[in-house]
Motif scaffolding. Structure first.
Motif, short mmCIF file in Angstrom:
data_model
loop_
_atom_site.label_atom_id
_atom_site.label_comp_id
_atom_site.label_asym_id
_atom_site.label_seq_id
_atom_site.Cartn_x
_atom_site.Cartn_y
_atom_site.Cartn_z
N ASN A 171 0.84 -1.20 0.00
CA ASN A 171 0.00 0.00 0.00
C ASN A 171 0.88 1.25 0.00
OD1 ASN A 171 0.80 0.59 2.70
ND2 ASN A 171 -0.79 -0.75 3.50
N ASP A 172 0.26 2.41 0.01
CA ASP A 172 1.02 3.65 -0.10
C ASP A 172 2.01 3.82 1.04
OD1 ASP A 172 0.92 5.82 -2.12
OD2 ASP A 172 0.76 7.10 -0.35
N ASP A 173 1.62 3.46 2.25
CA ASP A 173 2.53 3.59 3.39
C ASP A 173 3.74 2.68 3.24
OD1 ASP A 173 0.92 5.48 4.61
OD2 ASP A 173 -0.10 4.05 5.90
N ASP A 174 3.50 1.43 2.80
CA ASP A 174 4.61 0.49 2.61
C ASP A 174 5.58 1.01 1.56
OD1 ASP A 174 3.22 -1.18 4.34
OD2 ASP A 174 2.31 -2.36 2.73
N LEU A 175 5.04 1.51 0.48
CA LEU A 175 5.89 2.00 -0.60
C LEU A 175 6.67 3.24 -0.19
CD1 LEU A 175 3.55 1.53 -3.70
CD2 LEU A 175 5.44 0.09 -2.95
N ARG A 176 6.10 4.06 0.63
CA ARG A 176 6.81 5.26 1.09
C ARG A 176 8.02 4.85 1.96
NH1 ARG A 176 3.85 10.46 1.39
NH2 ARG A 176 2.02 10.30 0.06
N VAL A 177 7.83 3.86 2.83
CA VAL A 177 8.94 3.40 3.67
C VAL A 177 10.05 2.83 2.80
CG1 VAL A 177 9.61 1.67 5.39
CG2 VAL A 177 7.49 2.96 5.69
N TRP A 178 9.66 1.98 1.87
CA TRP A 178 10.64 1.33 0.99
C TRP A 178 11.36 2.33 0.09
CZ3 TRP A 178 9.28 1.01 -4.39
CH2 TRP A 178 10.25 0.38 -5.18
N LEU A 179 10.60 3.23 -0.54
CA LEU A 179 11.21 4.15 -1.50
C LEU A 179 12.08 5.19 -0.79
CD1 LEU A 179 11.30 4.61 -4.54
CD2 LEU A 179 9.47 6.30 -4.28
N ALA A 180 11.70 5.60 0.42
CA ALA A 180 12.56 6.53 1.16
C ALA A 180 13.93 5.91 1.40
CB ALA A 180 11.89 6.91 2.48
N ALA A 181 13.95 4.63 1.77
CA ALA A 181 15.24 3.95 1.98
C ALA A 181 16.01 3.84 0.68
CB ALA A 181 15.00 2.57 2.58
N TYR A 182 15.31 3.58 -0.41
CA TYR A 182 15.94 3.53 -1.74
C TYR A 182 16.65 4.86 -2.03
CZ TYR A 182 16.22 3.65 -6.85
OH TYR A 182 16.65 3.78 -8.15
N LEU A 183 16.00 5.96 -1.66
CA LEU A 183 16.54 7.30 -1.90
C LEU A 183 17.48 7.77 -0.79
CD1 LEU A 183 13.28 9.02 -3.21
CD2 LEU A 183 15.25 8.31 -4.58
N GLN A 184 17.73 6.88 0.19
CA GLN A 184 18.60 7.19 1.33
C GLN A 184 18.05 8.35 2.15
OE1 GLN A 184 22.87 7.23 0.52
NE2 GLN A 184 22.54 6.12 -1.40
N LYS A 185 16.73 8.30 2.40
CA LYS A 185 16.07 9.32 3.20
C LYS A 185 15.32 8.67 4.35
CE LYS A 185 15.27 12.62 -0.57
NZ LYS A 185 14.22 13.44 -1.25
N GLU A 186 15.01 9.48 5.36
CA GLU A 186 14.18 8.99 6.45
C GLU A 186 12.73 8.87 6.01
OE1 GLU A 186 14.91 7.89 9.53
OE2 GLU A 186 17.01 8.02 8.92
N LYS A 187 12.27 9.82 5.23
CA LYS A 187 10.92 9.75 4.69
C LYS A 187 10.86 10.58 3.41
CE LYS A 187 8.99 13.52 7.51
NZ LYS A 187 7.90 13.89 8.45
N SER A 205 9.71 13.36 0.75
CA SER A 205 9.23 14.74 0.76
C SER A 205 8.15 14.89 -0.31
CB SER A 205 10.38 15.70 0.47
OG SER A 205 10.80 15.58 -0.87
N ALA A 206 7.50 16.04 -0.30
CA ALA A 206 6.48 16.30 -1.31
C ALA A 206 7.06 16.23 -2.72
CB ALA A 206 5.85 17.67 -1.06
N LEU A 207 8.36 16.58 -2.86
CA LEU A 207 9.00 16.55 -4.17
C LEU A 207 9.23 15.13 -4.67
CD1 LEU A 207 11.64 19.40 -3.70
CD2 LEU A 207 9.44 19.52 -4.91
N ASP A 208 9.19 14.14 -3.75
CA ASP A 208 9.42 12.75 -4.14
C ASP A 208 8.15 12.04 -4.60
OD1 ASP A 208 12.16 12.80 -3.40
OD2 ASP A 208 11.58 12.57 -1.29
N ILE A 209 7.01 12.62 -4.33
CA ILE A 209 5.74 11.94 -4.62
C ILE A 209 5.54 11.69 -6.12
CG2 ILE A 209 3.23 12.03 -4.36
CD1 ILE A 209 4.92 11.51 -1.78
#
Length: 260
Positions: A230-246, A248-252
């Motif tokens: 779901n969206d929450d799962d993907l946000r956690v995963w993709l933030a790590a892919y981008l080497q971020k904690e979470k 940002s609006a620019l990443d959406i």
């Protein structure tokens, strides 16, 4: 680039050339192959004392059991038929090259034992079984049944995201990036060792990197186990892919592109 080891500079670090350069074996595994009589590429490609579990027109996948001082251990062997058109680097040598690229990028892989080619143009790639590891989707399904916490599962998403991020940072693209090709071992609660397998399709393009990036990430997103992704799962995963904690609006917009 790894090529048949008739030139000394082509021998990867830790490997030795046997069979007049047609067989390259990691020095740690030379005794195991010698004990089995696998001293040439042809002998490995013709061996019958193996378990062929998948056979295709151009290759076969094989399990090999070795006897060692600490008991039996398992390896996996891919044996490839000659290409219709001759080429300098066959799939066995290419997978060895891809393994080296991944290691240089900081991506864990299965230990490479040997690779080579015989005089008939057949070639092979032999790697050690990842004992104690399991496909990442199997791990998720198992711990879900066991009632694992969301924090622990999010730790898996982050570990997978970081690994894929390292792969792409090296301009390497798997082209078959499903969960079953990322093996994991949980060293302690929430701490994972991740290994990437089936590297024969690794691609290192010079251009259109965005396209290859989206294809890999789209495959991985599509393959999230049922009930997840779901969206929450993907946000956690993709933030790590981008080497971020979470994110940002620019990443959406990037997240939405991956989901397409």
């Amino acid at each position: 680039m790894i090529v048949p080891a008739r030139s000394a500079q082509a021998i990867p670090l830790g490997f030795v050339a046997l069979d007049e350069g047609r067989l390259l074996c990691h020095r740690d595994f030379v005794p195991a192959l010698a004990e089995r009589g696998w001293t040439t590429s042809a002998k490995i490609l013709d061996a019958k004392d193996v378990d062929v579990f998948r056979k295709l027109p151009d290759r076969e996948n094989v399990r090999v059991t070795f006897d060692g001082p600490n008991g039996k251990w398992l390896a996996y062997l891919k044996r490839h038929q000659p290409a219709k058109e001759p080429r300098d680097i066959g799939p066995g040598f290419y997978e060895a090259q891809a393994s080296l690229w991944c290691q240089e990028a900081g991506v864990g892989i299965a230990p490479v034992i040997a690779f080579g080619r015989d005089d008939r143009g057949r070639d092979f790639f032999l790697s050690q079984n990842l004992a104690g590891f399991e496909p990442s989707d199997d791990w998720l399904k198992r711990v879900e049944r066991e009632g694992a916490s969301l924090d622990r599962i999010n730790s898996l998403f982050r570990a997978l995201g970081r690994t894929i991020g390292l792969l792409h940072a090296g301009n390497l693209f798997h082209r078959d990036l499903y969960w079953c090709h990322l093996f994991v071992q949980e060293k302690s609660a929430g701490l994972f060792d991740v290994r990437l397998i089936d590297l024969q399709r690794i691609h290192r393009p010079r251009w259109r990197l965005w396209r290859w990036r989206l294809k890999d990430l789209g495959q991985f997103t599509f393959a999230f186990p049922a009930g997840w992704g779901n969206d929450d799962d993907l946000r956690v995963w993709l933030a790590a892919y981008l080497q971020k904690e979470k994110l940002s609006a620019l990443d959406i917009p990037f997240l939405r592109a991956v989901q397409m």
